[in-house]
Motif scaffolding. Structure first.
Motif, PDB file in Angstrom:
ATOM      1  N   LEU A 334       9.431  57.852  68.942  1.00 53.94           N
ATOM      2  CA  LEU A 334      10.515  58.794  68.636  1.00 53.94           C
ATOM      3  C   LEU A 334      11.518  58.162  67.670  1.00 53.94           C
ATOM      4  CD1 LEU A 334      12.172  61.398  69.085  1.00 53.94           C
ATOM      5  CD2 LEU A 334      13.236  60.253  71.054  1.00 53.94           C
ATOM      6  N   ASP A 335      11.899  56.933  67.951  1.00 53.91           N
ATOM      7  CA  ASP A 335      12.866  56.265  67.068  1.00 53.91           C
ATOM      8  C   ASP A 335      12.301  56.110  65.657  1.00 53.91           C
ATOM      9  OD1 ASP A 335      14.635  56.085  69.130  1.00 53.91           O
ATOM     10  OD2 ASP A 335      14.182  53.980  69.614  1.00 53.91           O
ATOM     11  N   ARG A 336      11.054  55.731  65.592  1.00 52.32           N
ATOM     12  CA  ARG A 336      10.448  55.521  64.273  1.00 52.32           C
ATOM     13  C   ARG A 336      10.395  56.816  63.472  1.00 52.32           C
ATOM     14  NH1 ARG A 336       5.737  56.218  61.975  1.00 52.32           N
ATOM     15  NH2 ARG A 336       4.381  56.475  63.793  1.00 52.32           N
ATOM     16  N   ILE A 337       9.857  57.847  64.090  1.00 53.04           N
ATOM     17  CA  ILE A 337       9.682  59.048  63.274  1.00 53.04           C
ATOM     18  C   ILE A 337      11.021  59.765  63.058  1.00 53.04           C
ATOM     19  CG2 ILE A 337       7.304  59.264  64.093  1.00 53.04           C
ATOM     20  CD1 ILE A 337       8.067  61.904  65.367  1.00 53.04           C
ATOM     21  N   SER A 338      11.955  59.604  63.985  1.00 52.18           N
ATOM     22  CA  SER A 338      13.281  60.194  63.758  1.00 52.18           C
ATOM     23  C   SER A 338      13.945  59.550  62.546  1.00 52.18           C
ATOM     24  CB  SER A 338      14.164  60.022  64.992  1.00 52.18           C
ATOM     25  OG  SER A 338      13.613  60.728  66.080  1.00 52.18           O
ATOM     26  N   ALA A 339      13.677  58.278  62.347  1.00 55.49           N
ATOM     27  CA  ALA A 339      14.224  57.571  61.184  1.00 55.49           C
ATOM     28  C   ALA A 339      13.349  57.779  59.946  1.00 55.49           C
ATOM     29  CB  ALA A 339      14.342  56.085  61.493  1.00 55.49           C
ATOM     30  N   ARG A 340      12.308  58.562  60.100  1.00 56.15           N
ATOM     31  CA  ARG A 340      11.339  58.794  59.037  1.00 56.15           C
ATOM     32  C   ARG A 340      10.807  57.472  58.459  1.00 56.15           C
ATOM     33  NH1 ARG A 340      10.378  63.876  58.883  1.00 56.15           N
ATOM     34  NH2 ARG A 340      11.912  65.537  58.686  1.00 56.15           N
ATOM     35  N   GLN A 341      10.478  56.572  59.389  1.00 55.03           N
ATOM     36  CA  GLN A 341       9.848  55.323  58.957  1.00 55.03           C
ATOM     37  C   GLN A 341       8.356  55.371  59.268  1.00 55.03           C
ATOM     38  OE1 GLN A 341      12.212  52.578  61.163  1.00 55.03           O
ATOM     39  NE2 GLN A 341      13.734  52.360  59.520  1.00 55.03           N
ATOM     40  N   LEU A 342       7.620  54.605  58.506  1.00 54.65           N
ATOM     41  CA  LEU A 342       6.180  54.532  58.738  1.00 54.65           C
ATOM     42  C   LEU A 342       5.872  53.221  59.456  1.00 54.65           C
ATOM     43  CD1 LEU A 342       5.287  55.934  55.244  1.00 54.65           C
ATOM     44  CD2 LEU A 342       4.732  57.036  57.418  1.00 54.65           C
ATOM     45  N   PRO A 343       4.791  53.187  60.237  1.00 51.41           N
ATOM     46  CA  PRO A 343       4.521  51.972  61.022  1.00 51.41           C
ATOM     47  C   PRO A 343       4.056  50.810  60.136  1.00 51.41           C
ATOM     48  CG  PRO A 343       2.763  53.565  61.330  1.00 51.41           C
ATOM     49  CD  PRO A 343       3.804  54.242  60.491  1.00 51.41           C
ATOM     50  N   ALA A 520       2.116  57.589  48.569  1.00 49.25           N
ATOM     51  CA  ALA A 520       3.430  57.774  47.950  1.00 49.25           C
ATOM     52  C   ALA A 520       4.152  58.992  48.531  1.00 49.25           C
ATOM     53  CB  ALA A 520       3.269  57.910  46.440  1.00 49.25           C
ATOM     54  N   VAL A 521       3.391  60.032  48.788  1.00 50.30           N
ATOM     55  CA  VAL A 521       3.999  61.253  49.338  1.00 50.30           C
ATOM     56  C   VAL A 521       4.552  60.982  50.740  1.00 50.30           C
ATOM     57  CG1 VAL A 521       3.402  63.513  50.299  1.00 50.30           C
ATOM     58  CG2 VAL A 521       2.712  62.915  47.961  1.00 50.30           C
ATOM     59  N   LEU A 522       3.792  60.238  51.529  1.00 50.96           N
ATOM     60  CA  LEU A 522       4.255  59.961  52.894  1.00 50.96           C
ATOM     61  C   LEU A 522       5.464  59.035  52.890  1.00 50.96           C
ATOM     62  CD1 LEU A 522       0.774  59.766  54.607  1.00 50.96           C
ATOM     63  CD2 LEU A 522       2.613  61.362  55.204  1.00 50.96           C
ATOM     64  N   GLU A 523       5.523  58.167  51.886  1.00 56.38           N
ATOM     65  CA  GLU A 523       6.668  57.244  51.807  1.00 56.38           C
ATOM     66  C   GLU A 523       7.923  57.924  51.281  1.00 56.38           C
ATOM     67  OE1 GLU A 523       4.238  53.017  51.380  1.00 56.38           O
ATOM     68  OE2 GLU A 523       4.897  54.061  49.567  1.00 56.38           O
ATOM     69  N   LYS A 524       7.721  59.062  50.664  1.00 56.20           N
ATOM     70  CA  LYS A 524       8.857  59.792  50.095  1.00 56.20           C
ATOM     71  C   LYS A 524       9.379  60.760  51.155  1.00 56.20           C
ATOM     72  CE  LYS A 524       9.523  63.353  46.630  1.00 56.20           C
ATOM     73  NZ  LYS A 524      10.919  63.072  46.268  1.00 56.20           N
ATOM     74  N   THR A 525      10.631  60.646  51.509  1.00 54.45           N
ATOM     75  CA  THR A 525      11.129  61.472  52.606  1.00 54.45           C
ATOM     76  C   THR A 525      12.290  62.367  52.178  1.00 54.45           C
ATOM     77  OG1 THR A 525      12.641  59.730  53.303  1.00 54.45           O
ATOM     78  CG2 THR A 525      10.465  59.766  54.330  1.00 54.45           C
ATOM     79  N   ASP A 526      12.568  62.410  50.899  1.00 53.83           N
ATOM     80  CA  ASP A 526      13.756  63.157  50.459  1.00 53.83           C
ATOM     81  C   ASP A 526      13.422  64.449  49.729  1.00 53.83           C
ATOM     82  OD1 ASP A 526      12.680  62.056  48.224  1.00 53.83           O
ATOM     83  OD2 ASP A 526      14.603  61.395  47.374  1.00 53.83           O
ATOM     84  N   GLY A 527      12.231  64.966  49.966  1.00 56.00           N
ATOM     85  CA  GLY A 527      11.908  66.241  49.338  1.00 56.00           C
ATOM     86  C   GLY A 527      10.437  66.555  49.487  1.00 56.00           C
ATOM     87  N   PRO A 528      10.071  67.784  49.159  1.00 53.84           N
ATOM     88  CA  PRO A 528       8.686  68.217  49.325  1.00 53.84           C
ATOM     89  C   PRO A 528       7.780  67.687  48.219  1.00 53.84           C
ATOM     90  CG  PRO A 528       9.974  69.971  48.337  1.00 53.84           C
ATOM     91  CD  PRO A 528      10.938  68.856  48.622  1.00 53.84           C
TER      92      PRO A 528
END
Lengths: 683, 683
Positions: A334-343, A520-528
């Motif tokens: 939960l903490d990881r994905i809430s922070a939009r971090q990847l493992p 790259a898309v998964l690492e990008k979290t600020d837009g579609p």
């Protein structure tokens, strides 16, 4: 309600007066619905919603979505009265430059706004996505709790207008919500029967309640916006209904109690006028000479909701902490994905391919990426609008998301499942993805043919405006689609999608670029971001580069001399043409560089130095190749550049014939290169 | 039916075998539905439809719309068997280059195809437009005939699939069809419960029959595709129902009688495979070794429908001729609009305005055009998707189109009325306009905000592909929309619409250009056009020119020297900025031309000489100004050009603030001009 005090009533009437005043001051806006819905929405924020005005991002909160975004005051006034940070000056600043109260609620701009609404239908469809996300997240974090007993259980409320009900995107989303049996979803339909063209009967005669029953919803009707008890009873009944979404048809009189304009289009989308505003104030016992009158008692009374919210949050926190203690791994997730971090190390799971002349379709490479990421990224889930087998969007072995009763021979479903089935509903898919991404940290994706991005465009634009990281898997990305013909072949779509500010359009050249693109898309979290993938096989190229893909464009093949006289730039399935053309041109002695540019937006975001290095301004002989309109390439081409493009609709035939007949070929690239070289030499 | 012969059955089975063979030969396509629907559609063409295979454009014909366009064989095989011109070789040529049988039916490409379908939902929505057009045309030509007694009375039939039913555009259109009480419309819903993702229950659980009842439709269910009598009874019941549209829910088994693949997704969108095709042939008593087997008896039998069609046409012709004799003026009107000609001297009715610094909004100028054309062009009709007052699309004094029962205080309705009310249903509006334009010679228009062209984009694209002359009135065409904010402000829409091949995007600079734009749009009959109009007032300029507008771009203000050193090109509300900038630059001694370019597509269509004259290639100092993304201007700008544009989303504020804050100003144009001049001088 029995415990409804004079202060409650005064608060409701204060809302009405403020709504009239705010629109009057601005000179434009929508006062009517904010006035007529004041009792119900006030009751909702004060007595129903589980929310904490001091922590608008509390994950345990109920969500409130104002699908009727034009009635932004309905929300702003609750945020003000509940104490979310808006003050009276913000209300006075309605619809002005820099204010926290723009014409329509904007996510990320005003605390307490769950999604950007205004384009009708989107909010309701977002909310269906949120309700789905709530279930999926519960399944990830707390699957075994009894119904209603989990810290991850909460409700999604939507306020929708006649216009929302008319829009097709809500039909799509509501049908799907019925199929998904979303008991956590309640839509309050403000059936005031007035829209901009006045009485809605001129265009709306359906029995909406019956229509929603046909979708499998639980429907209750409440007559009269002043019937707070009736409304609260209906909300209670909706909450008790855990296996079906609920609609409360609330019959209100728009603009109530404006004596001359209520119940007419004049109360919908324009200021009431000073006289009528004064009449409203008189009717409600306010001083007609004063504007924006809010008594301290009223404000203190309404803001006491924050204390109740804090208490509710604290109680929840105990349950949540207990869950966290018992589920340390889930808590970490939960903490990881809430922070939009990847493992750590997740990219080790990405597949790689050897260079190979035959290669595979990039849509198939994408399927391998998804299969490999399945166990590494539980937050990743998605599906297709009835093109799963073509879009290759199903992760092997993943259950489908839905009640078990909708399982089919091909797709076993369970409530916490992972594969989404949108039906042939591209627009709803887009809006649902937004809702899912807004609700929590999961990463949703949705597939269709690239041509049908047109059907979902309003939702894609809102994803870009909100900067939510939704992912589109748009396959069959050119005339390479072949036999289905011009209705199914994207020509202008790549360019028109690139036009949407903040959307990344990513068109990988081969399998390895596809894996890099997903990374790259998964690492990008600020837009579609949208992946444009081929139907047809493409060779696996030499020289592709993950870092280069992430930078949007890079040198795939350098001129043999090391100093290019000519640069060939291409995307997707046309990169192979540039590579072949380079061989011919090099053989003729032309020092030729090939640039692969899977994502123009990412390339634009690079520093000047890098861009200059890839596309040196001194090299004026340039060719751009893409099987679509040239529109997005002219700015790179310059006076001496050439573009190999397609400026007309496609046709029905096998794809090889189409590329040949339409002149998207190695020969065409070589010819364009010669023209560009000649232009430079003669210029 | 009692008179169903062995030849009828053999013909039906021949259809099944041909469908399987054609897809097998091509290697891709959709055999299943063509097989399972063979009895019903054969019965429809042979026994129900009033049609004349020798005259596919007979205005008295019933229309048949294949909304399930992927099942193109369903239509092609009827056109072949009925004798519309398709022969067996055309069936063999399915989905190949240059064939008359492309993957999806294409209007204008294959005789007998009423509309281009394939993108799901469009056909059904087109058909709603056709049914509305049929009534409106009857009202224009033969309003007083008794129901069913006019030569202008006929039926619209639609074949729709599960996918059509899922798409939101059909929900919008079907709700409106209920409101409009379209008794001349019958939708046959092929409820085979199989789509590409196999069993539709994974995504579709609604009670569709009940949903259509909620829209006010008459709904009948027929169980089994083989029940021809049941189907014909249902069609008869639908025809008897004159005050409501009808839906026949036809429960079929997709792919019947393929023993292993029927009733599964495998029969939907792929070849069955040689073995399965052989099994089908065996089951139906065909030689499994032969392909494309059609007996002469079968063909003679099925083509006898042409004789019945001729007889029916001749009978109709008598009634029609009698009508023509009695109604010479109406006949003249029919002839004129059927030929898409405009009446002599019609342009005299166009309004003109004196140059005036204050001016008016172009949306208001458009309203004056419509008001003035009301009596001159009875073929012109339209409305808005609930923004009539904003779009200014209502012709003063025109009744609304609809049953009298939907009249409201603001809008009296009558069945032959002229003002359309689409509700907040932009997508359906676009599709309905296509249906109206396809049905006959009237000229329909539809209004919404430019931003919501995104909602109707799939329909606009199909209008362009079909080259039908629909007209869109897209107002509030920039950040000039102001306070409603970024959700409502078009930024990328002008560029993205220009990307659609064959669509004319027309953005007039002022009132006189607006009248000129309407003139040019009405004179253009080979494709759709969209008018982009301002919300805000714009000055009425000196120098505007009707002929120049029709050419797409022209010199609005010449350099004082007669030889420009700099050309400023702008569209719409930004032309005034170019005009102001020119004054400043001229005062500084820069010979400055202003080009107004309301329509890039029309400008592109001019001869080289003209274009060179307007934008001389020798003048490299160039500035382009438009309050939207620059994407469509780069190709004109060249290496030394500058573009004053907006590359990000808008904001909520009054429009003057927005233009200033975002730098779309006279000063910005002057500054850009200086940069361009300096670039040329230093280059």
């Amino acid at each position: 309600p029995e415990d409804w005090t004079e202060l409650d009533q005064r608060a409701v009437d204060t809302i009405r007066v403020l709504a009239a005043d705010a629109v009057e001051k601005c000179g434009s806006g929508h006062p009517g619905t904010a006035m007529s819905l004041a009792p119900a929405v006030y009751a909702l924020f004060q007595r129903v919603l589980r929310h904490d005005p001091n922590d608008a991002s509390w994950i345990g909160r109920d969500r409130f979505v104002l699908s009727a975004g034009h009635s932004s005051l309905t929300l702003y006034l609750q945020l003000y009265l509940s104490g979310y940070g808006l003050e009276l000056d913000d209300i006075k600043g309605l619809r002005t430059w820099g204010s926290a109260t723009p014409g329509h609620p904007e996510y990320g701009h005003t605390t307490g706004v769950e999604t950007t609404t205004g384009p009708l239908g989107q909010g309701l469809a977002n909310a269906v996505g949120m309700a789905m996300a709530a279930r999926r997240e519960r399944g990830l974090f707390d699957p075994d709790a009894e119904p209603g007993e989990s810290a991850f259980d909460h409700q999604i409320y939507v306020l929708a207008s006649d216009g929302d009900i008319e829009e097709g995107v809500t039909s799509e989303a509501s049908s799907l919500a019925g199929t998904q049996q979303l008991g956590n979803l309640t839509v309050i339909y403000d059936a005031n029967e007035i829209s901009i063209e006045d009485d809605t009967h001129i265009a709306l005669s359906e029995d909406t309640a019956k229509r929603y029953e046909a979708y499998g919803w639980h429907v209750v009707t409440v007559d009269g916006g002043e019937d707070v008890q009736g409304f609260l009873d209906a909300v209670e009944a909706a909450r008790a209904e855990t296996d079906r979404p609920s609609m409360i048809v609330l019959r209100t009189v728009i603009g109530y109690p404006a004596p001359n304009k209520m119940n007419s289009g004049k109360a919908h989308g324009a200021a009431l006028g000073a006289e009528e505003v004064a009449e409203v104030k008189k009717a409600l016992g306010f001083d007609p000479e004063k504007s924006f009158e809010v008594s301290e008692e009223v404000l203190a009374h309404t803001r006491s909701v924050a204390e109740r919210g804090r208490a509710s949050h604290e109680k929840w926190q105990i349950a949540f902490d207990a869950w966290a203690d018992e589920n340390p791994q889930r808590k970490a997730l939960l903490d990881r994905i809430s922070a939009r971090q990847l493992p750590e190390g997740w990219t080790d799971a990405l597949p790689a391919w050897e260079a190979d002349g035959k290669g595979i379709a990039t849509r198939k490479a994408s399927a391998e990426v998804l299969a490999n990421l399945k166990d590494v990224l539980p937050e990743l889930w998605g599906g297709s609008s009835d093109l799963a087998e073509s879009n290759n969007t199903t992760m092997k072995g993943a259950d489908s998301f839905g009640p078990e009763s909708i399982s089919t021979g091909m797709f076993p479903a369970q409530p916490y499942g992972r594969t989404l089935h949108f039906g042939v509903r591209e627009h709803a898919m887009g809006s649902l993805l937004n809702g899912i991404a807004l609700h929590g940290g999961t990463r949703p994706y949705g597939g269709t043919f690239l041509i049908f991005s047109d059907y979902m465009r309003p939702a894609v634009r809102l994803a870009a405006l909100m900067r939510v990281p939704t992912i589109y898997v748009w396959t069959h990305d050119s005339i390479g689609l072949g036999e289905d013909g011009p209705t199914h072949q994207p020509i202008e779509q790549l360019a028109s999608l690139r036009g949407i500010p903040g959307l990344s359009v990513v068109r990988p050249a081969d399998s390895n670029e596809t894996a890099a693109a997903w990374k790259a898309v998964l690492e990008k979290t600020d837009g579609p971001a949208g992946l444009a993938l081929t139907r047809q096989g493409v060779p696996t190229l030499e020289g592709t580069d993950r870092a280069g893909v992430a930078r949007g464009g890079y040198v795939l093949a350098e001129a043999s001399s090391g100093t290019p006289e000519l640069v060939l730039t291409a995307t997707g399935s046309e990169v192979q043409l540039a590579v072949e053309a380079r061989k011919i041109l090099e053989a003729e002695g032309v020092a030729t560089r090939v640039v692969s540019m899977p994502c123009v937006e990412w390339f634009d975001a690079q520093e000047d130095d890098y861009r200059e290095q890839v596309l040196p301004s001194s090299v004026r002989a340039r060719v751009f190749v893409e099987a679509g309109i040239a529109q997005s390439w002219h700015r790179f081409a310059g006076d001496n550049g050439e573009i190999v493009s397609l400026e007309h609709f496609g046709a029905s035939a096998d794809y090889k014939t189409l590329f040949n007949e339409f002149g998207i070929t190695t020969d065409a690239v070589v010819a364009a290169a010669r023209r560009s070289l000649s232009s430079v030499r003669s210029g």
